[in-house]
Design a protein around this motif. Structure first.
Motif, mmCIF file in Angstrom:
data_model
loop_
_atom_site.group_PDB
_atom_site.id
_atom_site.type_symbol
_atom_site.label_atom_id
_atom_site.label_comp_id
_atom_site.label_asym_id
_atom_site.label_seq_id
_atom_site.Cartn_x
_atom_site.Cartn_y
_atom_site.Cartn_z
ATOM 1 N N GLN A 79 0.862 -1.184 0.000
ATOM 2 C CA GLN A 79 0.000 0.000 0.000
ATOM 3 C C GLN A 79 0.901 1.238 0.000
ATOM 4 N N LEU A 80 1.234 1.695 -1.193
ATOM 5 C CA LEU A 80 2.147 2.831 -1.318
ATOM 6 C C LEU A 80 1.432 4.156 -1.058
ATOM 7 N N GLU A 81 0.115 4.171 -1.265
ATOM 8 C CA GLU A 81 -0.711 5.342 -0.944
ATOM 9 C C GLU A 81 -1.931 4.847 -0.180
ATOM 10 N N ASP A 82 -2.463 5.675 0.679
ATOM 11 C CA ASP A 82 -3.638 5.280 1.455
ATOM 12 C C ASP A 82 -4.788 4.873 0.538
ATOM 13 N N GLY A 83 -5.278 3.641 0.755
ATOM 14 C CA GLY A 83 -6.422 3.160 -0.012
ATOM 15 C C GLY A 83 -6.090 2.680 -1.409
ATOM 16 N N HIS A 84 -4.831 2.768 -1.828
ATOM 17 C CA HIS A 84 -4.416 2.322 -3.162
ATOM 18 C C HIS A 84 -3.376 1.218 -3.004
ATOM 19 N N PHE A 85 -3.677 0.054 -3.579
ATOM 20 C CA PHE A 85 -2.768 -1.081 -3.444
ATOM 21 C C PHE A 85 -1.989 -1.299 -4.739
ATOM 22 N N TYR A 86 -0.745 -1.695 -4.553
ATOM 23 C CA TYR A 86 0.175 -1.876 -5.669
ATOM 24 C C TYR A 86 0.769 -3.281 -5.634
ATOM 25 N N LEU A 87 1.256 -3.690 -6.807
ATOM 26 C CA LEU A 87 2.012 -4.931 -6.903
ATOM 27 C C LEU A 87 3.435 -4.548 -7.263
ATOM 28 N N GLU A 88 4.394 -5.010 -6.441
ATOM 29 C CA GLU A 88 5.796 -4.628 -6.638
ATOM 30 C C GLU A 88 6.649 -5.859 -6.891
ATOM 31 N N ASP A 89 7.569 -5.768 -7.846
ATOM 32 C CA ASP A 89 8.632 -6.761 -7.956
ATOM 33 C C ASP A 89 9.966 -6.020 -7.913
ATOM 34 N N LEU A 90 11.042 -6.633 -8.359
ATOM 35 C CA LEU A 90 12.365 -6.003 -8.254
ATOM 36 C C LEU A 90 12.592 -4.940 -9.324
ATOM 37 N N THR A 91 11.642 -4.813 -10.275
ATOM 38 C CA THR A 91 11.851 -3.865 -11.373
ATOM 39 C C THR A 91 10.994 -2.610 -11.252
ATOM 40 N N ALA A 92 9.747 -2.742 -10.781
ATOM 41 C CA ALA A 92 8.840 -1.592 -10.740
ATOM 42 C C ALA A 92 7.628 -1.932 -9.887
ATOM 43 N N SER A 93 6.675 -1.017 -9.839
ATOM 44 C CA SER A 93 5.412 -1.256 -9.138
ATOM 45 C C SER A 93 4.267 -0.760 -10.013
ATOM 46 N N VAL A 94 3.093 -1.353 -9.832
ATOM 47 C CA VAL A 94 1.928 -0.953 -10.608
ATOM 48 C C VAL A 94 0.702 -1.020 -9.706
ATOM 49 N N GLU A 95 -0.182 -0.020 -9.842
ATOM 50 C CA GLU A 95 -1.412 -0.042 -9.053
ATOM 51 C C GLU A 95 -2.315 -1.156 -9.569
ATOM 52 N N ILE A 96 -2.985 -1.854 -8.645
ATOM 53 C CA ILE A 96 -3.812 -2.994 -9.036
ATOM 54 C C ILE A 96 -5.262 -2.786 -8.603
#
Length: 528
Positions: free
Chosen positions: A188-205
């Motif tokens: 959860q990089l921002e409140d209420g917004h969840f992301y998927l992260e790997d070793l290269t980048a992150s994307v909101e899901i």
């Protein structure tokens, strides 16, 4: 006599070109003293093993290296003894403290594991926190990369109707259309917004339309997801599940020579001898009790009834595992009754010592609970403070006080013990309701989560802090034979992909406990 032996050890080491720390010398001396009639042979055998110890980084031998070698030699000696009497039963049980578990890291370039060398401070640097997430991800990624459904085919083949399941990096999703499979940690990089992260980048899901598998999907869990990028840059998840499990035997073949569990590595012939002894020890039993409130007379009375019952059986249990909490009130800053708790531990020692067969033939292991005395609530928790346990040790000198979690190696069996109210906390932290397609039992969802994550506590660090440098002590890779998840919730047992998982229940709340036979992996629910 010990002075002459010390000189003999130092002389033999000097001839071989090694120096020795004082604590390592004491460790060697205690090993050699076990063989008063064969001191020279014992010293030579130990030194030969030390020379073959792959983790030696210096000509100065330290205590840890000696400890690893002596434990392997003693375990092999126990295997060669033949019949398992009370003495061999004691040596067959090896308790591994969480702070002594070897740390391995995966090199994604060379594609192999290597053992961490050097000290692991309790208070790690900021980089240790990033390494915690990276190590967790790479541990699961190397497992997934071998799975036939997600590995890249060696030759061009016609894809199935479902298309290719090859894992794409999140960075590669930019500008792509169509469905893709990705693997990452939910954050959860921002409140209420969840992301998927790997070793290269992150994307909101967007998980609103996701079809999920069994388990608790919380922040910090690592998932494999199928979906597609939307115009607004959000990854719409269609299917989401945990990384597939790998069979224990397959993991061990790939990790031959690495001691992930901490019980020492053995030669093939020694392992076969231990397996043979294990078959003969079919009657060996572990009695596991959780929440032993020493300040509650009713609980202590019931505990005495349990001990009386096992005192009179034909074959007494090999091990009693007493798990916290050991007090009905949390031992936090407002707790001021440590002296009375110390006396209550002494009374428990008296109670156990009043049963001569149990005192002579059984071992007692004490594991702290989440509200017991200790430096903090962070995991892993160190053993109970010596101040509290000194009185008990006067009556039971061979009592073992270990960390939470801790590990036990019984012949070839690997068992993990963990005392934490995990079920309640995992359910509270769920991002989406668990799937009811395969099961609606919360305990089965919990077991599926921790086994697929290869981690005892995949909760966010804000919910359950973990010592960054010792996160590896909570790993479950390769999968153990049994996992004891002691919880204040009701008794449960579930065998999942060959792993026996169970909760012994809360002895203080509903007088429940478990008798476990490690050789047959049989769980016997008991209650008063």
């Amino acid at each position: 006599m010990s002075g002459q032996t010390r000189k003999k050890i130092q002389k033999k080491l000097k001839i071989r070109g090694y120096g020795l720390r004082m604590d390592a010398l004491d460790e060697i001396l205690s090993f050699v003293n076990r063989f008063p009639d064969a001191e020279d042979e014992a010293i030579d055998l130990l030194l030969d093993q030390l020379e073959h110890e792959s983790s030696l980084k210096s000509s100065i031998i330290d205590k840890e290296s000696v400890n690893r070698v002596t434990s392997v030699l003693l375990q092999a000696e126990a295997a060669a003894e033949g019949d398992s009497g009370s003495a061999s039963n004691h040596s067959a049980i090896r308790v591994i403290d969480a702070f002594l578990v070897p740390k391995f890291r995966y090199d994604s370039i060379k594609k192999h594991f290597y053992q961490h060398a050097g000290n692991l401070p309790i208070h790690g640097e900021a980089s240790a926190k990033a390494a915690l997430y990276r190590d967790r991800f790479l541990l699961l990624f190397q497992r997934v990369s071998r799975d036939q459904h997600f590995s890249r085919p060696s030759f061009d083949v016609v894809n199935s109707e479902f298309g290719s399941c090859e894992i794409s990096t999140i960075q590669s999703l930019v500008g792509q259309t169509g469905r893709r499979w990705v693997m990452g940690v939910i954050s959860q990089l921002e409140d209420g917004h969840f992301y998927l992260e790997d070793l290269t980048a992150s994307v909101e899901i967007d998980l609103s339309k996701a079809k999920i598998t069994t388990g608790f999907f919380t922040e910090n869990t690592i998932v494999v997801a199928e979906g597609e990028m939307l115009v607004d840059g959000i990854f719409q998840v269609i299917t989401c599940g945990f990384p597939p499990l790998e069979d224990r035997d397959q993991s061990l073949k790939l990790l031959a020579g690495y001691d992930f569990f901490g019980g020492g590595t053995l030669k093939k012939e020694d392992t076969l001898r231990l397996a043979d002894l294990e078959k003969r020890a079919a009657n060996d039993m572990f009695v596991i009790l959780s929440d032993i409130w020493l300040d509650n007379e009713e609980v202590m009375g019931k505990l005495e009834v349990v001990l009386d019952g096992f005192e009179s059986v034909e074959v007494v249990p090999s091990l009693f595992v007493f798990m916290g909490n050991f007090c009905s009130h949390p031992c936090n800053l407002s707790f001021h009754s440590f002296s009375s708790l110390r006396l209550q531990f002494g009374k428990l020692g008296q109670m156990i010592a009043a049963h001569p067969r149990l005192k002579e033939h059984s071992r007692c292991l004490f594991i702290p609970g989440p509200d017991d005395a200790g430096p903090s609530t962070v995991l892993p928790r160190c053993a109970l403070p010596k101040y509290l346990t000194e009185e008990l040790q006067k009556y039971i000198p061979n009592a073992i006080f270990s960390s939470n979690p801790c590990r036990i190696k019984f012949y070839t069996q690997e068992i993990v013990f963990f005392r934490q109210d995990l079920l309640y906390r995992m359910r509270r932290s769920c991002l989406i309701p668990p799937s009811r397609e395969e099961t609606d039992d919360p305990f089965e969802h919990l077991v599926a989560t921790i086994t697929h994550q290869s981690h005892l506590c995949p909760l966010p660090l804000t919910v359950q802090p973990i010592i960054w440098n010792y996160d590896h002590s909570l790993h479950l890779y390769p999968t153990p034979h049994a996992i004891v998840l002691a919880d204040k919730s009701e008794q449960k047992a579930f065998k999942y992909t060959g792993i026996t998982c169970f909760n012994p229940g809360s002895f203080s709340s509903d007088s429940t406990f478990v008798a476990y036979r490690p050789c047959t992996q049989e769980v016997e629910f008991s209650a008063l």
